[in-house]
Design an enzyme around this catalytic site. Structure first.
Site, PDB file in Angstrom:
ATOM      1  N   SER A 114       0.861  -1.197   0.000  1.00 57.76           N
ATOM      2  CA  SER A 114       0.000   0.000   0.000  1.00 57.76           C
ATOM      3  C   SER A 114       0.888   1.235   0.000  1.00 57.76           C
ATOM      4  O   SER A 114       2.060   1.157   0.393  1.00 57.76           O
ATOM      5  CB  SER A 114      -0.856  -0.006   1.267  1.00 57.76           C
ATOM      6  OG  SER A 114      -1.548   1.217   1.425  1.00 57.76           O
TER       7      SER A 114
ATOM      8  N   TYR B 257      -2.452  -0.869  10.713  1.00 60.83           N
ATOM      9  CA  TYR B 257      -2.356  -1.214   9.287  1.00 60.83           C
ATOM     10  C   TYR B 257      -1.048  -0.694   8.689  1.00 60.83           C
ATOM     11  O   TYR B 257      -0.349  -1.426   7.975  1.00 60.83           O
ATOM     12  CB  TYR B 257      -3.571  -0.631   8.566  1.00 60.83           C
ATOM     13  CG  TYR B 257      -3.635  -0.913   7.085  1.00 60.83           C
ATOM     14  CD1 TYR B 257      -3.917  -2.189   6.612  1.00 60.83           C
ATOM     15  CD2 TYR B 257      -3.431   0.101   6.146  1.00 60.83           C
ATOM     16  CE1 TYR B 257      -3.989  -2.437   5.253  1.00 60.83           C
ATOM     17  CE2 TYR B 257      -3.502  -0.145   4.789  1.00 60.83           C
ATOM     18  CZ  TYR B 257      -3.793  -1.417   4.343  1.00 60.83           C
ATOM     19  OH  TYR B 257      -3.860  -1.671   2.995  1.00 60.83           O
TER      20      TYR B 257
HETATM   21  N1  LIG Z   1      -8.731  -0.859  -1.350  1.00 65.76           N
HETATM   22  C1  LIG Z   1      -7.713  -0.058  -1.144  1.00 65.76           C
HETATM   23  O1  LIG Z   1      -7.865   1.176  -1.178  1.00 65.76           O
HETATM   24  C2  LIG Z   1      -6.324  -0.620  -0.901  1.00 65.76           C
HETATM   25  C3  LIG Z   1      -5.247   0.262  -0.920  1.00 65.76           C
HETATM   26  C4  LIG Z   1      -3.971  -0.238  -0.696  1.00 65.76           C
HETATM   27  C5  LIG Z   1      -3.784  -1.579  -0.461  1.00 65.76           C
HETATM   28  N2  LIG Z   1      -4.844  -2.430  -0.435  1.00 65.76           N
HETATM   29  C6  LIG Z   1      -4.587  -3.858  -0.183  1.00 65.76           C
HETATM   30  O2  LIG Z   1      -5.278  -4.637  -1.124  1.00 65.76           O
HETATM   31  C7  LIG Z   1      -5.488  -5.947  -0.600  1.00 65.76           C
HETATM   32  C8  LIG Z   1      -6.919  -6.386  -0.898  1.00 65.76           C
HETATM   33  O3  LIG Z   1      -7.828  -5.533  -0.229  1.00 65.76           O
HETATM   34  P1  LIG Z   1      -9.142  -4.977  -0.941  1.00 65.76           P
HETATM   35  O4  LIG Z   1      -8.989  -3.530  -1.104  1.00 65.76           O
HETATM   36  O5  LIG Z   1      -9.488  -5.813  -2.104  1.00 65.76           O
HETATM   37  O6  LIG Z   1     -10.209  -5.161   0.258  1.00 65.76           O
HETATM   38  P2  LIG Z   1     -11.383  -6.221   0.471  1.00 65.76           P
HETATM   39  O7  LIG Z   1     -12.398  -6.099  -0.602  1.00 65.76           O
HETATM   40  O8  LIG Z   1     -11.796  -5.995   1.884  1.00 65.76           O
HETATM   41  O9  LIG Z   1     -10.667  -7.629   0.322  1.00 65.76           O
HETATM   42  C9  LIG Z   1      -9.809  -8.129   1.315  1.00 65.76           C
HETATM   43  C10 LIG Z   1      -9.724  -9.635   1.178  1.00 65.76           C
HETATM   44  O10 LIG Z   1      -8.847 -10.125   2.191  1.00 65.76           O
HETATM   45  C11 LIG Z   1      -9.502 -11.235   2.799  1.00 65.76           C
HETATM   46  N3  LIG Z   1      -9.048 -11.537   4.158  1.00 65.76           N
HETATM   47  C12 LIG Z   1      -9.187 -10.797   5.282  1.00 65.76           C
HETATM   48  N4  LIG Z   1      -8.722 -11.490   6.326  1.00 65.76           N
HETATM   49  C13 LIG Z   1      -8.310 -12.705   5.859  1.00 65.76           C
HETATM   50  C14 LIG Z   1      -7.770 -13.877   6.446  1.00 65.76           C
HETATM   51  N5  LIG Z   1      -7.568 -13.980   7.761  1.00 65.76           N
HETATM   52  N6  LIG Z   1      -7.451 -14.920   5.641  1.00 65.76           N
HETATM   53  C15 LIG Z   1      -7.659 -14.858   4.310  1.00 65.76           C
HETATM   54  N7  LIG Z   1      -8.193 -13.793   3.690  1.00 65.76           N
HETATM   55  C16 LIG Z   1      -8.514 -12.733   4.473  1.00 65.76           C
HETATM   56  C17 LIG Z   1     -10.963 -10.846   2.798  1.00 65.76           C
HETATM   57  O11 LIG Z   1     -11.764 -11.985   3.050  1.00 65.76           O
HETATM   58  P3  LIG Z   1     -13.184 -11.879   3.815  1.00 65.76           P
HETATM   59  O12 LIG Z   1     -14.202 -11.519   2.761  1.00 65.76           O
HETATM   60  O13 LIG Z   1     -13.392 -13.252   4.368  1.00 65.76           O
HETATM   61  O14 LIG Z   1     -13.065 -10.826   4.873  1.00 65.76           O
HETATM   62  C18 LIG Z   1     -11.068 -10.328   1.369  1.00 65.76           C
HETATM   63  O15 LIG Z   1     -11.140 -11.400   0.457  1.00 65.76           O
HETATM   64  C19 LIG Z   1      -5.111  -5.856   0.878  1.00 65.76           C
HETATM   65  O16 LIG Z   1      -3.819  -6.394   1.068  1.00 65.76           O
HETATM   66  C20 LIG Z   1      -5.108  -4.374   1.132  1.00 65.76           C
HETATM   67  O17 LIG Z   1      -4.253  -4.049   2.209  1.00 65.76           O
HETATM   68  C21 LIG Z   1      -6.113  -1.974  -0.650  1.00 65.76           C
END
Ligand SMILES: NC(=O)c1ccc[n+]([C@@H]2O[C@H](COP(=O)([O-])OP(=O)(O)OC[C@H]3O[C@@H](n4cnc5c(N)ncnc54)[C@H](OP(=O)(O)O)[C@@H]3O)[C@@H](O)[C@H]2O)c1
Length: 282
Positions: free
Chosen positions: A135, A148
């Site tokens: 991130s 985070y």
């Molecule tokens: N969206 C943003 O603005 C942003 C920015 C920078 C970085 N990121 C990074 O992008 C990645 C994906 O996030 P996203 O934005 O797509 O958010 P998201 O829609 O909330 O997806 C997160 C995913 O991680 C899974 N997860 C959470 N805890 C877990 C566990 N214990 N074991 C396995 N899976 C788990 C969630 O599963 P559940 O459905 O079961 O909770 C979901 O599938 C993350 O690493 C996040 O830090 C996101």
């Protein structure tokens, strides 16, 4: 379309993982899509994936799933996309040891344990790509995001170290550094906040009200938000280029803070980050 490459992805139930899983499947990859809830695994199976349950907080779940996948591929795995994670918002003063432990179990320890299961496979087959979804908050901190921030800084540290240790192997590592991306991230952050932060009795009660409004806001809450396809593009480069980049910036805020971090002093950067992160206001 088949390109004979396979990949394991974590956190495919929503957001970036879901989008990247579909995008790579459509490009011909054999995608092992993993999710922690069985209902999501069933849904992904119905969508044509080879889907498996994988909970990053649980070593047994990691090992069982890796064993199952390797049994299907004759011990071959071309790529790993470490993606599943969540953000626990809240002031550092309000973070209990338990809250921090769960944040790190998921965002850091699970990723490294899974990576360490896969590296020997990649060493043996003389090929591998490992992509870490970090991130902008992996190199620029913002107020009320301490748990985070720290988890993503840790991922950056581990990945930079691993890259040095794997320099003489054909395994390439990349960090993706997204700014705001449309996903369920804020929804899931709100759940973590409700579970772990005692907002009512906090000195930061007022700031939390503004923060909760941001977390509950439907649609993009930050300027320059991009759809998850922006990440897919970088993942494909990291998988297919002969020289995958160590870092892929995604979104204007990442480029901006990457640049400012290089040219400003810490105190100058603090002023900007304080304002950008809502500082004392959210
Ligand atoms: N969206 C943003 O603005 C942003 C920015 C920078 C970085 N990121 C990074 O992008 C990645 C994906 O996030 P996203 O934005 O797509 O958010 P998201 O829609 O909330 O997806 C997160 C995913 O991680 C899974 N997860 C959470 N805890 C877990 C566990 N214990 N074991 C396995 N899976 C788990 C969630 O599963 P559940 O459905 O079961 O909770 C979901 O599938 C993350 O690493 C996040 O830090 C996101």
């Amino acid at each position: 379309m088949i390109n004979n490459k396979n990949i394991l992805i974590t956190g495919c139930s929503s957001g970036i993982g879901y989008c990247v899983a579909h995008g790579l499947k459509d490009s011909g990859y054999r995608v092992f899509a993993t999710a922690r809830a069985q209902a999501d695994v069933d849904r992904l199976n119905a969508e044509g994936f080879e889907a498996f349950q994988l909970d990053l907080t649980d070593s047994k779940s990691i090992n069982q799933t890796v064993d199952q996948i390797l049994a299907l591929t004759n011990n071959h795995l071309d790529a790993l996309f470490n993606n599943g994670a969540y953000g626990l918002p809240g002031a550092v003063e309000d973070l209990s040891r338990d809250a921090l432990r769960v944040q790190f179990e998921t965002n850091v320890f699970g990723w490294i344990e899974l990576t360490n299961r896969i590296i020997p496979v990649m060493r043996k087959q003389d090929y591998g790509r490992i992509i870490m979804n970090s991130s902008v908050l992996g190199f620029a901190a913002m107020a009320y995001r301490g748990a985070y921030n720290a988890s993503k800084f840790a991922i950056e540290g581990f990945t930079d170290t691993l890259r040095l240790e794997l320099k003489d192997t054909p395994i390439q590592l990349s960090l993706i550094e997204p700014g705001p991306i449309t996903s369920k991230f804020r929804q899931n952050a709100k759940k973590a906040f409700d579970q772990f932060i005692d907002a009512e009795h906090s000195l930061h009660k007022e700031q939390y009200k503004a923060m909760e409004r941001r977390l509950n806001k439907p649609g993009p809450a930050a300027p320059f938000t991009l759809p998850p396809e922006a990440i897919l593009k970088r993942v494909i480069h990291a998988l297919e280029s002969n020289n995958a980049k160590a870092r892929y910036y995604v979104t204007v805020p990442t480029y901006l803070f990457g640049y400012l971090k290089r040219i400003l002093t810490t105190s100058m950067l603090d002023k900007i980050l304080h304002k950008a992160g809502g500082g004392g206001k959210r």
